[in-house]
Design a protein around this motif. Structure first.
Motif, PDB file in Angstrom:
ATOM      1  N   UNK A  54       0.834  -1.206   0.000  1.00 51.58           N
ATOM      2  CA  UNK A  54       0.000   0.000   0.000  1.00 51.58           C
ATOM      3  C   UNK A  54       0.866   1.253   0.000  1.00 51.58           C
ATOM      4  N   UNK A  55       1.961   1.217   0.754  1.00 51.54           N
ATOM      5  CA  UNK A  55       2.843   2.384   0.808  1.00 51.54           C
ATOM      6  C   UNK A  55       3.489   2.643  -0.552  1.00 51.54           C
ATOM      7  N   UNK A  56       3.888   1.583  -1.255  1.00 52.10           N
ATOM      8  CA  UNK A  56       4.502   1.751  -2.573  1.00 52.10           C
ATOM      9  C   UNK A  56       3.493   2.292  -3.582  1.00 52.10           C
ATOM     10  N   UNK A  57       2.265   1.798  -3.529  1.00 53.96           N
ATOM     11  CA  UNK A  57       1.239   2.319  -4.439  1.00 53.96           C
ATOM     12  C   UNK A  57       0.975   3.790  -4.142  1.00 53.96           C
ATOM     13  N   UNK A  58       0.896   4.134  -2.870  1.00 52.34           N
ATOM     14  CA  UNK A  58       0.657   5.536  -2.501  1.00 52.34           C
ATOM     15  C   UNK A  58       1.782   6.434  -3.010  1.00 52.34           C
ATOM     16  N   UNK A  59       3.029   6.001  -2.850  1.00 56.33           N
ATOM     17  CA  UNK A  59       4.156   6.793  -3.349  1.00 56.33           C
ATOM     18  C   UNK A  59       4.109   6.910  -4.865  1.00 56.33           C
ATOM     19  N   UNK A  60       3.695   5.828  -5.533  1.00 59.24           N
ATOM     20  CA  UNK A  60       3.605   5.847  -6.993  1.00 59.24           C
ATOM     21  C   UNK A  60       2.536   6.820  -7.462  1.00 59.24           C
ATOM     22  N   UNK A  61       1.374   6.793  -6.827  1.00 63.08           N
ATOM     23  CA  UNK A  61       0.289   7.695  -7.220  1.00 63.08           C
ATOM     24  C   UNK A  61       0.644   9.152  -6.910  1.00 63.08           C
ATOM     25  N   UNK A  62       1.402   9.369  -5.849  1.00 60.21           N
ATOM     26  CA  UNK A  62       1.732  10.744  -5.446  1.00 60.21           C
ATOM     27  C   UNK A  62       2.934  11.309  -6.181  1.00 60.21           C
ATOM     28  N   UNK A  63       3.621  10.496  -6.967  1.00 63.37           N
ATOM     29  CA  UNK A  63       4.923  10.883  -7.515  1.00 63.37           C
ATOM     30  C   UNK A  63       4.890  12.133  -8.381  1.00 63.37           C
ATOM     31  N   UNK A  64       3.771  12.396  -9.055  1.00 62.54           N
ATOM     32  CA  UNK A  64       3.699  13.605  -9.868  1.00 62.54           C
ATOM     33  C   UNK A  64       3.325  13.367 -11.315  1.00 62.54           C
ATOM     34  N   UNK A  65       2.946  12.135 -11.655  1.00 63.50           N
ATOM     35  CA  UNK A  65       2.587  11.806 -13.035  1.00 63.50           C
ATOM     36  C   UNK A  65       1.084  11.858 -13.269  1.00 63.50           C
ATOM     37  N   UNK A  66       0.317  12.167 -12.229  1.00 57.29           N
ATOM     38  CA  UNK A  66      -1.141  12.153 -12.317  1.00 57.29           C
ATOM     39  C   UNK A  66      -1.721  13.491 -11.891  1.00 57.29           C
ATOM     40  N   UNK A  67      -2.896  13.846 -12.412  1.00 53.78           N
ATOM     41  CA  UNK A  67      -3.551  15.089 -11.981  1.00 53.78           C
ATOM     42  C   UNK A  67      -3.900  15.018 -10.497  1.00 53.78           C
ATOM     43  N   UNK A  68      -3.883  16.164  -9.844  1.00 56.28           N
ATOM     44  CA  UNK A  68      -4.213  16.226  -8.418  1.00 56.28           C
ATOM     45  C   UNK A  68      -5.000  17.500  -8.130  1.00 56.28           C
ATOM     46  N   UNK A  69      -5.789  17.431  -7.086  1.00 53.48           N
ATOM     47  CA  UNK A  69      -6.492  18.622  -6.606  1.00 53.48           C
ATOM     48  C   UNK A  69      -6.188  18.804  -5.127  1.00 53.48           C
ATOM     49  N   UNK A  70      -6.171  20.054  -4.693  1.00 58.87           N
ATOM     50  CA  UNK A  70      -5.876  20.378  -3.303  1.00 58.87           C
ATOM     51  C   UNK A  70      -7.107  20.957  -2.632  1.00 58.87           C
ATOM     52  N   UNK A  71      -7.414  20.419  -1.460  1.00 55.10           N
ATOM     53  CA  UNK A  71      -8.467  20.960  -0.599  1.00 55.10           C
ATOM     54  C   UNK A  71      -7.754  21.658   0.553  1.00 55.10           C
ATOM     55  N   UNK A  72      -7.905  22.955   0.629  1.00 56.60           N
ATOM     56  CA  UNK A  72      -7.147  23.758   1.582  1.00 56.60           C
ATOM     57  C   UNK A  72      -8.057  24.186   2.721  1.00 56.60           C
ATOM     58  N   UNK A  73      -7.576  24.031   3.932  1.00 50.64           N
ATOM     59  CA  UNK A  73      -8.388  24.285   5.120  1.00 50.64           C
ATOM     60  C   UNK A  73      -8.929  25.714   5.134  1.00 50.64           C
ATOM     61  N   UNK A  74     -10.236  25.821   5.329  1.00 50.59           N
ATOM     62  CA  UNK A  74     -10.917  27.112   5.506  1.00 50.59           C
ATOM     63  C   UNK A  74     -10.813  28.014   4.286  1.00 50.59           C
ATOM     64  N   UNK A  75     -10.587  27.427   3.113  1.00 49.53           N
ATOM     65  CA  UNK A  75     -10.498  28.209   1.884  1.00 49.53           C
ATOM     66  C   UNK A  75     -11.421  27.604   0.826  1.00 49.53           C
ATOM     67  N   UNK A  76     -11.921  28.431  -0.111  1.00 50.66           N
ATOM     68  CA  UNK A  76     -12.710  27.873  -1.218  1.00 50.66           C
ATOM     69  C   UNK A  76     -11.847  26.940  -2.061  1.00 50.66           C
ATOM     70  N   UNK A  77     -12.496  26.080  -2.778  1.00 48.32           N
ATOM     71  CA  UNK A  77     -11.748  25.136  -3.616  1.00 48.32           C
ATOM     72  C   UNK A  77     -12.673  24.068  -4.138  1.00 48.32           C
ATOM     73  N   UNK A  78     -12.109  22.955  -4.598  1.00 50.20           N
ATOM     74  CA  UNK A  78     -10.690  22.589  -4.612  1.00 50.20           C
ATOM     75  C   UNK A  78      -9.911  23.286  -5.720  1.00 50.20           C
ATOM     76  N   UNK A  79      -8.575  23.156  -5.653  1.00 47.91           N
ATOM     77  CA  UNK A  79      -7.688  23.767  -6.635  1.00 47.91           C
ATOM     78  C   UNK A  79      -6.925  22.680  -7.392  1.00 47.91           C
ATOM     79  N   UNK A  80      -6.912  22.728  -8.719  1.00 48.69           N
ATOM     80  CA  UNK A  80      -5.995  21.842  -9.454  1.00 48.69           C
ATOM     81  C   UNK A  80      -4.560  22.264  -9.168  1.00 48.69           C
ATOM     82  N   UNK A  81      -3.672  21.296  -9.015  1.00 50.97           N
ATOM     83  CA  UNK A  81      -2.292  21.623  -8.647  1.00 50.97           C
ATOM     84  C   UNK A  81      -1.303  20.891  -9.533  1.00 50.97           C
TER      85      UNK A  81
END
Length: 247
Positions: free
Chosen positions: A5-32
């Motif tokens: 599970x840790x290896x899959x998580x690192x693979x998905x987070x590596x930077x090759x896939x689209x991501x969105x950020x949910x920021x505390x107490x701010x409107x969103x989400x934001x593509x990043x």
């Protein structure tokens, strides 16, 4: 063997896939735009006057901002199963000076974007220290230990997975089909048309009609060259027979 599970998580987070950020107490989400560094920390690249930079601006008397990064896998080909989805939570801090320059170099190792040259001017980098990782696949949700996530390595084939599968599909259909049938034995039904749909360091996944089968490599591979070396006896099975006959 299969990825943890840790290896899959690192693979998905590596930077090759689209991501969105949910920021505390701010409107969103934001593509990043993001990558992860060698410790698994998330590096966020954004315009200095953009909405993400404004949303990440910390409140009074603090120097970081809480956020959650949401990343879903995009299968490389039709018929391939998804690796799932992760949520990475932590605190982001804007980097300046030497830290920003080092972060830009770390970012370039995964994504050598030209606007990294503008970090400190029109572009800014935030570093997100990871506090929590959650991984979901097929409706099963698990918590990934942040230390195990940090120590895991992203899969070395993920960024080129589509190219590798396309090459097998274009040039080695017969060899791979013969190999899969030999490995599966009676489990390979008459009329099945084995097709490779996923690849990782531990092996590959094959679709046979409405079924999926996973075949493991003898050992984990380290890169594309190592994969080619490992698959050579499979892809050149006929050549091997010819060499044996000549001998």
């Amino acid at each position: 063997m299969q990825p943890t599970h840790a290896e899959v998580a690192r693979t998905l987070a590596a930077g090759h896939l689209p991501a969105t950020a949910h920021i505390a107490c701010r409107p969103g989400p934001h593509p990043v735009r993001h990558v992860t560094d060698a410790q698994g920390r998330v590096l966020l690249l954004s315009p200095s006057d953009g909405a993400l930079t404004a949303a990440l601006r910390p409140g009074p008397d603090v120097d970081d901002t809480a956020l959650v990064l949401d990343i879903s896998d995009v299968p490389p080909v039709t018929g391939a199963p998804s690796l799932g989805r992760i949520w990475v939570a932590g605190w982001a801090t804007r980097l300046d000076g030497p830290e920003a320059r080092q972060a830009a170099l770390d970012y370039a190792e995964t994504d050598p974007a030209t606007d990294l040259l503008d970090v400190g001017d029109t572009q800014v980098i935030h570093r997100m220290d990871v506090a929590e990782v959650r991984y979901e696949r097929n409706t099963v949700l698990v918590d990934v230990d942040p230390d195990e996530y940090a120590e895991a390595l992203p899969d070395p084939l993920r960024a080129i997975e589509f190219d590798l599968i396309a090459d097998l599909s274009d040039h080695h259909v017969v060899e791979m089909s013969d190999y899969v049938r030999r490995q599966l034995g009676p489990a390979a039904r008459p009329g099945d048309d084995p097709r490779v749909v996923r690849l990782d360091r531990y092996g590959f996944m094959v679709r046979l009609g409405d079924r999926l089968a996973r075949l493991a490599f003898p050992r984990p591979v380290t890169d594309r060259h190592d994969l080619a070396h490992l698959l050579h006896p499979v892809l050149c099975h006929r050549c091997g027979h010819q060499e044996e006959e000549a001998a």
